[in-house]
Design an enzyme around this catalytic site. Sequence first.
Site, PDB file in Angstrom:
ATOM      1  N   GLU A   1      21.655  -9.725  16.113  1.00 21.67           N
ATOM      2  CA  GLU A   1      20.582 -10.539  16.685  1.00 21.67           C
ATOM      3  C   GLU A   1      20.924 -12.032  16.654  1.00 21.67           C
ATOM      4  O   GLU A   1      20.683 -12.740  17.620  1.00 21.67           O
ATOM      5  CB  GLU A   1      19.276 -10.296  15.922  1.00 21.67           C
ATOM      6  CG  GLU A   1      18.717  -8.912  16.168  1.00 21.67           C
ATOM      7  CD  GLU A   1      17.413  -8.656  15.464  1.00 21.67           C
ATOM      8  OE1 GLU A   1      16.874  -7.569  15.668  1.00 21.67           O
ATOM      9  OE2 GLU A   1      16.918  -9.533  14.720  1.00 21.67           O
TER      10      GLU A   1
ATOM     11  N   ASN B   1       7.223   1.487   7.966  1.00 21.36           N
ATOM     12  CA  ASN B   1       7.351   1.273   9.406  1.00 21.36           C
ATOM     13  C   ASN B   1       7.974   2.518  10.047  1.00 21.36           C
ATOM     14  O   ASN B   1       9.099   2.878   9.716  1.00 21.36           O
ATOM     15  CB  ASN B   1       8.227   0.033   9.643  1.00 21.36           C
ATOM     16  CG  ASN B   1       8.610  -0.146  11.088  1.00 21.36           C
ATOM     17  OD1 ASN B   1       7.979   0.379  12.001  1.00 21.36           O
ATOM     18  ND2 ASN B   1       9.667  -0.898  11.311  1.00 21.36           N
TER      19      ASN B   1
ATOM     20  N   CYS C   1      11.552  -4.474  10.913  1.00 25.52           N
ATOM     21  CA  CYS C   1      11.445  -4.584   9.454  1.00 25.52           C
ATOM     22  C   CYS C   1      12.756  -5.046   8.826  1.00 25.52           C
ATOM     23  O   CYS C   1      12.766  -5.550   7.704  1.00 25.52           O
ATOM     24  CB  CYS C   1      10.979  -3.269   8.854  1.00 25.52           C
ATOM     25  SG  CYS C   1      11.965  -1.840   9.307  1.00 25.52           S
ATOM     26  N   HIS C   2      13.848  -4.944   9.583  1.00 23.91           N
ATOM     27  CA  HIS C   2      15.139  -5.410   9.067  1.00 23.91           C
ATOM     28  C   HIS C   2      15.187  -6.936   8.944  1.00 23.91           C
ATOM     29  O   HIS C   2      16.071  -7.465   8.290  1.00 23.91           O
ATOM     30  CB  HIS C   2      16.287  -4.913   9.967  1.00 23.91           C
ATOM     31  CG  HIS C   2      16.188  -5.352  11.378  1.00 23.91           C
ATOM     32  ND1 HIS C   2      15.443  -4.663  12.324  1.00 23.91           N
ATOM     33  CD2 HIS C   2      16.724  -6.415  12.027  1.00 23.91           C
ATOM     34  CE1 HIS C   2      15.540  -5.283  13.493  1.00 23.91           C
ATOM     35  NE2 HIS C   2      16.308  -6.356  13.333  1.00 23.91           N
TER      36      HIS C   2
ATOM     37  N   TYR D   1       9.499 -11.430   2.031  1.00 26.04           N
ATOM     38  CA  TYR D   1       8.240 -10.691   1.918  1.00 26.04           C
ATOM     39  C   TYR D   1       7.090 -11.635   1.587  1.00 26.04           C
ATOM     40  O   TYR D   1       5.999 -11.511   2.135  1.00 26.04           O
ATOM     41  CB  TYR D   1       8.349  -9.604   0.837  1.00 26.04           C
ATOM     42  CG  TYR D   1       9.313  -8.507   1.194  1.00 26.04           C
ATOM     43  CD1 TYR D   1       8.948  -7.484   2.061  1.00 26.04           C
ATOM     44  CD2 TYR D   1      10.595  -8.476   0.660  1.00 26.04           C
ATOM     45  CE1 TYR D   1       9.831  -6.471   2.392  1.00 26.04           C
ATOM     46  CE2 TYR D   1      11.485  -7.465   0.973  1.00 26.04           C
ATOM     47  CZ  TYR D   1      11.108  -6.468   1.840  1.00 26.04           C
ATOM     48  OH  TYR D   1      11.986  -5.479   2.170  1.00 26.04           O
TER      49      TYR D   1
END
Length: 175
Positions: free
Chosen positions: A168, A133, A141-142, A110
């Site tokens: 990912e 979000n 946002c993950h 963050y």
Amino acid sequence: MTTQIHVSRFPSPVGPLSLATVDGKLVHLDFEGNEERMHILQARRFRHLQWQEQEQLQFAPRAITEWLEAYFAGELRPLPWQQIQLTGTEFQQHVWQGLTGIPAGEHRSYSTLAEILGNPKAVRAVARANALNPVAILIPCHRVIGANGTLTGYAGGLERKAWLLDHEANNLKTV
């Protein structure tokens, strides 16, 4: 005037996803079990709502479902922005755009995201915008984690967050 929100379910490896659309545009994408969150967030954006549950994906924009199918199959495509209606403050919009700049397979804290966005003291505000979000997975946002490298709060649950990050890192290829 009443706003019709059509909600359909998209099957995914992390459980059914709720896709909410207004006038053919995606306004919310969330995980099964987060219906209350979806209702609260959308009630802030639209007045006089009428929710319509759909058996089929007929109201979900095809470009969105194709993007999700490709994503879960291991292909990362450009976001179909023309099919997404994001409503939020200017700051929230700025944070959400910043989230899309985090490459798939990577993550940021963050505080790092706040620095990238040019406001290093806005860590809590960045975290709050991240939490609000409305289109999970599409706006990634993950990909935001704690400063100490741990997985922190995620509306879909930390197990899903871990799964998405692993997916990912190990499976996605940009097309």
